[in-house]
Design an enzyme around this catalytic site. Structure first.
Site, mmCIF file in Angstrom:
data_model
loop_
_atom_site.group_PDB
_atom_site.id
_atom_site.type_symbol
_atom_site.label_atom_id
_atom_site.label_comp_id
_atom_site.label_asym_id
_atom_site.label_seq_id
_atom_site.Cartn_x
_atom_site.Cartn_y
_atom_site.Cartn_z
ATOM 1 N N LYS A 105 0.853 -1.187 0.000
ATOM 2 C CA LYS A 105 0.000 0.000 0.000
ATOM 3 C C LYS A 105 0.887 1.234 0.000
ATOM 4 C CE LYS A 105 -3.236 -2.642 2.831
ATOM 5 N NZ LYS A 105 -3.837 -2.811 4.174
ATOM 6 N N GLY A 133 -7.184 -4.274 2.481
ATOM 7 C CA GLY A 133 -8.190 -4.319 3.531
ATOM 8 C C GLY A 133 -7.554 -4.327 4.907
ATOM 9 N N LYS A 188 -4.582 5.943 4.177
ATOM 10 C CA LYS A 188 -4.889 5.618 5.581
ATOM 11 C C LYS A 188 -3.610 5.562 6.408
ATOM 12 C CE LYS A 188 -3.492 1.123 5.401
ATOM 13 N NZ LYS A 188 -2.598 0.376 6.313
ATOM 14 N N SER A 251 0.146 -1.639 13.972
ATOM 15 C CA SER A 251 0.386 -0.683 12.899
ATOM 16 C C SER A 251 1.701 0.053 13.099
ATOM 17 C CB SER A 251 -0.766 0.338 12.838
ATOM 18 O OG SER A 251 -0.412 1.442 12.040
ATOM 19 N N GLU A 278 5.283 3.153 5.897
ATOM 20 C CA GLU A 278 4.809 3.525 4.560
ATOM 21 C C GLU A 278 4.235 4.931 4.514
ATOM 22 O OE1 GLU A 278 5.434 1.458 2.240
ATOM 23 O OE2 GLU A 278 5.223 -0.606 2.889
#
Length: 334
Positions: A105, A133, A188, A251, A278
């Protein structure tokens, strides 16, 4: 049974390799790091994924040609900043019947291109899909119920990948909205940095909820301007992925944000997390896209100011709270 190669031996790549093996496929895993390959061949364990017993039937190789040539499906699981370089290497051995499934991502900082766009630019004849997802590798490794969405240009390809990945603990939906899925997954990470910064500053649940809600408003405004569909941003690759990334200590983006909120510099926070964050690499691209499409994205702007302009995180929050008064939904009429 499909012959599947996972390109990348990080936690996400290994979690998916194990899942795909358990689904009855023949799995090869490639890594450019010889030491990593030797460790996996010897121990069938990864230090960052202690709950995963890697199946001994999985074949590990540092030889990209060997990994790519006989595969029917290539799962591209390298960090987003290495996607273009890896795709260029894969091109040397790629065959037109192979399907590339991108599971990273991000947005490329220099070009503002999505990962699918980068892969297609490097391998013009490639069939490329995206799987995304709310799916932390640590929980997939534990076989905890997880749902994702696969985006593809045609339904036949989407259904094929859906059937390969799906099982009783990993449910996969299909969608034609590749750009919406990619933008939701990339941006996100930037909002998760903001959520982590708020946690590092000692703020509470009200603040987190506000960042998630207004962050999704920013993501969806930009994503729809770029051609994504509204439903995607309120689905798994949008609000679903945003919630889990902002709320979980799995995360890396949130963890880095927490450290920044506690006073760490961006560089020191990334070093402390010991994994690629990221959102740091997507933040500048997100701001550039917002400028290009003339979309107001105040949270994205403040994250950039904290990361790259040394703005004090508390001052950044004050800037968000004291902005000009506006209505929540400008499209509504009184």
């Amino acid at each position: 049974m499909k012959k599947i190669t996972v390109i990348g031996a990080g936690t996400w790549g290994l979690a998916l390799a194990s899942l795909l093996h358990n689904n009855g496929n023949r799995i090869t895993v490639w890594s450019a790091l010889q030491d990593e390959i030797e460790m996996l061949r010897r121990d069938f364990r990864h230090k960052n994924l202690p709950d995963l017993d890697i199946p001994k039937e999985i074949f590990f190789t540092p030889d990209l040609k060997e990994a790519v040539l006989d595969a029917e499906v290539l799962v591209l699981a390298v960090p987003s900043i290495f996607v273009r370089k890896t795709a260029a290497q894969i091109k040397l051995f790629y065959k037109s019947h192979q399907i590339i499934v991108n599971v990273a991502k991000g947005i490329e900082e220099k070009t503002n291109m999505t990962l699918i766009e980068q892969i297609e630019q490097e391998i013009p004849n490639a069939t490329v899909v995206v799987l995304s997802g709310p799916s932390h590798a640590e929980e997939v490794a534990k076989k905890l119920p997880t749902t994702c969405v696969v985006g593809a240009k045609n339904l036949e390809t989407a259904k094929l990948i859906q059937s390969i990945f799906m099982n009783s603990v990993f449910r996969v939906y299909t969608s034609p909205d590749i750009i919406g899925i990619e933008i939701g997954g990339a941006l996100k990470n930037v909002i998760a940095l903001a959520a982590g910064i708020a946690d590092g500053l000692g703020y509470g649940d009200n603040t987190k909820a506000a960042l998630i809600t207004r962050g999704m408003a920013e993501i969806s405004r930009l994503g729809m301007k770029m051609g994504g569909k509204a439903q995607s941003f309120y689905g798994l690759s949008g609000i679903g992925d945003l919630i889990v990334t902002c709320a979980s200590m799995h995360s890396r983006n949130r963890r880095a944000g927490v450290l920044i909120g506690q006073g760490y510099s961006m560089e020191k926070a990334m070093k402390e997390v010991k994994m690629i964050v990221e959102g740091v690499y997507s933040a500048k691209a997100a701001k550039a896209l917002a400028d290009k499409y003339e979309i107001e994205m105040p949270i994205i702007n403040e994250v950039n100011a904290v990361l790259f302009d040394n703005k004090d995180p508390k001052t950044a929050v004050d800037s968000l709270m004291l902005r000009e008064k506006i209505t929540e939904n400008p499209e509504f009429s009184w």
